[in-house]
Scaffold this active site. Structure first.
Site, mmCIF file in Angstrom:
data_model
loop_
_atom_site.group_PDB
_atom_site.id
_atom_site.type_symbol
_atom_site.label_atom_id
_atom_site.label_comp_id
_atom_site.label_asym_id
_atom_site.label_seq_id
_atom_site.Cartn_x
_atom_site.Cartn_y
_atom_site.Cartn_z
ATOM 1 N N HIS A 166 -28.179 -15.605 25.086
ATOM 2 C CA HIS A 166 -27.132 -15.396 26.078
ATOM 3 C C HIS A 166 -26.437 -16.694 26.488
ATOM 4 C CE1 HIS A 166 -28.752 -11.424 26.234
ATOM 5 N NE2 HIS A 166 -28.044 -11.059 27.285
ATOM 6 N N GLU A 217 -17.642 -3.812 24.904
ATOM 7 C CA GLU A 217 -16.726 -4.956 24.938
ATOM 8 C C GLU A 217 -15.615 -4.853 23.904
ATOM 9 O OE1 GLU A 217 -20.459 -6.632 26.841
ATOM 10 O OE2 GLU A 217 -20.012 -5.356 25.091
ATOM 11 N N HIS A 247 -3.953 3.161 -3.522
ATOM 12 C CA HIS A 247 -4.118 2.666 -2.152
ATOM 13 C C HIS A 247 -3.415 1.340 -1.909
ATOM 14 C CE1 HIS A 247 -6.038 1.634 1.672
ATOM 15 N NE2 HIS A 247 -6.246 0.436 1.151
ATOM 16 N N HIS A 297 0.850 -1.196 0.000
ATOM 17 C CA HIS A 297 0.000 0.000 0.000
ATOM 18 C C HIS A 297 0.886 1.247 0.000
ATOM 19 C CE1 HIS A 297 -2.358 -3.294 1.648
ATOM 20 N NE2 HIS A 297 -3.454 -2.642 1.324
#
Length: 675
Positions: free
Chosen positions: A480, A418, A269, A38
């Site tokens: 869960h 999280e 890029h 890149h």
């Protein structure tokens, strides 16, 4: 904004343009030689990086691990040639010109994305976008916490990040930026490569928000500058260092600056520019030197900038030597990363007391009890939770919360973040001086997983407490109930996954997690109470073997060869022990093996594994309230498995175990069917 390289001079006599061009040509040449990479980002951000490394960054290439150095994170890790060029030019010994020429080749330190541990000066592994800036938040947080503990004389540095559009689009960066603003992490300065280009094309294909306004809303100081104006960049960084908040500097740049047809386009890029484009760029730069050729005056100037940090490092050494004996010793102990010897003594006493008292507690509560016993013994521990403090039991008695301008606290309220929590913990571990731990539910390991994987790749000691580890959480239901998560976590190389069976094993798993300096750990812990199974004390850490014989097969009170071996983890070990008692009563010699860590069991070798598992003529049954994936390795050709056939259900946990057949009767039946 200028469309050509800046020409302003900097101190030292060598024009800024030449210093920055050295980065650009090294990036172009290395990518071209590798036929992969890149080039556009290093070419676009060379001016910004030159200003940072020559005028602001506090570092010493001869002492890359100096504790009070500034941290530099290339969050946009695809632009790896930017950092490799900087490390070479400033004099880091690990990156010489031969390494630059071997860019992206097998065995080279100049990997496709920067990898922590491959070369000194690379503060973290980057490439997964957003992880760099999120991890840097943890580094900046570690700096403020350790500053509160040890003072300005020993801890006084900044964390700088170069991030791209992709980094700021990834969700993890949003969470981390919000947390950084809330905590007022003023030593964090992010230099945004604001080039409005992504792989697909202009960023407006998918993005229309005001990024700068978003960061203002997070509580950051925000500036915008021409990224090719070195004076403007320098002024912005100087201003950022005076704020009481983290800073974002939007550096408007041109990707692939100088390339005649690809500058400002996505075509620069992620692909080599090609010989003609490189020749055109060299002409635009006024650079008449061949591939990988950096003229001596320019390289010497860069090396002089690299050498400047030696004086600051030496002055810091003197301050450390002059520090109060107890303070200096505590600082050195923290930096060593070694858990104190006293930890083993405390764990042994805790285990003995547990074996004598024989409590029935959930392993999440057992974990909290262990932390209460060891937290003050290991002052480097810093805890937290993703808004689940009461569920995870990660907050010890009397611990103070870490808050804005109260960084001495050792408990972090991460909020419902999280992704950022796991990444920030990696940053704290990488920074040094801290052992981070935090909690959430095991089903949300998927949110933490990218950072857990990076932590394992970087070999960092981070402890992830994951509670509510099975259908044993009951009524919250299948959303869960983490039936597949143990298999997914066990698949990550260099990650220790623990599922302890009682409070004694929980203590042993904590001891192992804290002693494992080069591996992160996950502790999968129950919501429901479990009986104490280890009723005979031993100072030896049996969990260290990964799996061990908890109950031997017997006949007439004597140990005999087992006909059945029940293998179980966590809450299901208790079920296996009860099933053994039934089989034993029916004349079937049965052994129970507790397997708190498959990874450690693998490391014991085949001889020990055969000793524990028994021969091929033994019936083995695996028992775990999870899916079967991975268990066939242990249960063998005659093996049975008692566990989850798929997702769970909502209901009281005892009814769920009965419903899915994860019961004493179910285990006995599975064993008998194979005899």
């Amino acid at each position: 904004m200028s469309s050509q390289p800046a020409t302003g001079d900097v101190v030292g006599g060598v024009p800024h343009k030449d210093l920055a061009t050295a980065i650009r040509v090294l990036a172009m040449d290395a990518v071209e030689a590798a036929k992969s990479g890149h080039p556009g980002m290093p070419m676009g951000m060379a001016d910004v990086a030159t200003v940072l490394f020559t005028q602001f960054l506090k570092f010493d290439p001869k002492r890359p691990d100096w504790a009070d150095r500034d941290r530099f994170v290339l969050s946009a890790g695809h632009g790896s040639m930017l950092i490799y060029a900087l490390l070479y030019l400033t004099g880091y010994e690990d990156i010489d010109l031969e390494q630059i020429k071997k860019f992206r080749q097998l065995g080279a330190r100049t990997a496709g994305h920067p990898e922590y541990g491959m070369a000194r000066g690379i503060e973290m592994t980057t490439g997964p976008l957003g992880q760099g800036i999120a991890t840097a938040v943890g580094m900046a947080l570690a700096e403020r916490h350790l500053n509160a503990r040890f003072g300005d004389t020993l801890v006084d540095h900044h964390t700088y990040v170069i991030a791209g559009d992709g980094c700021l689009q990834e969700g993890v960066s949003h969470e981390a930026a919000s947390l950084a603003g809330h905590l007022g992490l003023d030593r964090l300065i992010v230099l945004w490569d604001d080039n409005s280009i992504s792989i697909d094309g202009p960023t407006n294909l998918s993005l229309s928000e005001d990024v700068k306004a978003r960061f203002v809303a997070y509580g950051w100081d925000v500036q915008a500058v021409d990224g090719h104006d070195p004076a403007a960049v320098a002024a912005a960084i100087a201003q950022a260092k005076t704020t009481s908040t983290p800073s974002l500097i939007a550096c408007r740049t041109t990707i692939g600056l100088g390339a005649p047809t690809k500058a400002g386009k996505n075509s620069s890029h992620g692909s080599p520019l090609g010989a003609a484009e490189i020749a055109g760029a060299r002409a635009a730069y006024g650079w008449e030197h061949g591939p990988f050729e950096i003229p001596a005056p320019i390289l010497d100037a860069w090396r002089q900038y690299g050498a400047r940090g030696a004086a600051a490092a030496g002055a810091w050494d003197q301050r450390l030597a002059a520090a109060d004996n107890s303070l200096g010793a505590a600082f050195k102990a923290a930096q060593s990363g070694d858990a104190p010897a006293e930890l083993d003594t405390v764990i042994a006493a805790f285990k003995r007391a547990t074996s004598e008292a024989r409590p029935s507690v959930a392993t999440r509560q057992a974990s909290g009890n262990v932390l209460d016993a060891i937290f003050d013994v290991v002052p480097e521990l810093i805890s937290g939770s993703a808004d689940l403090t009461g569920s995870n039991n990660t907050r010890t008695k009397g611990v103070v919360s870490l808050q804005r301008d109260k960084y001495e606290g050792r408990y972090i309220h991460y909020g419902v973040r999280e992704h950022a929590m796991a990444a920030a913990m990696n940053g704290m571990a990488l920074h040094g001086g801290l052992i981070p731990l935090s909690g959430t539910f095991l089903c949300f390991a998927d949110y933490s997983r990218p950072a857990i994987r990076l932590g394992a790749l970087m070999r960092q000691r981070v402890v992830h407490v994951m509670t509510h580890d099975s259908i044993g959480l009951g009524e919250d239901g299948p959303t869960h109930q983490p039936v597949e998560h143990m298999a997914a976590l066990r698949a990550i190389p260099n990650l220790l996954v623990f599922r302890p069976a009682d409070q004694v094993e929980t203590a042993e798993c904590w001891q192992l997690a804290l002693r494992s300096k080069t591996r992160p750990s996950v502790l999968a812990l129950t919501r429901q109470n479990l009986a104490t199974l280890r009723v005979e004390h031993t100072d030896e850490n049996l969990a260290a073997k990964g799996a061990y014989v908890l109950r031997e097969a017997e006949a007439k009170g004597e140990t005999v060869a087992a006909k059945v071996v029940l293998l179980a983890t966590g809450s299901e070990v208790e079920i296996a022990v009860q099933a053994r008692d039934v089989l034993q009563a029916e004349g079937v010699p049965t052994r129970v093996v507790s397997m708190p860590s498959w990874e450690l069991f693998v490391e014991q070798g085949e001889a020990y594994q055969a000793q524990v598992l028994g021969g091929d003529d033994v019936v083995r049954v695996g028992v775990e309230a999870m899916v079967r994936m991975g268990w066939d390795r242990w249960i063998g050709p005659k093996g049975g498995f008692v566990g989850m056939p798929g997702f769970g259900e909502s209901g009281p946990y005892k009814e769920l175990y009965q419903h899915f057949g994860i019961t004493v009767d179910g285990v006995v039946a599975a064993a008998k069917a194979r005899l």
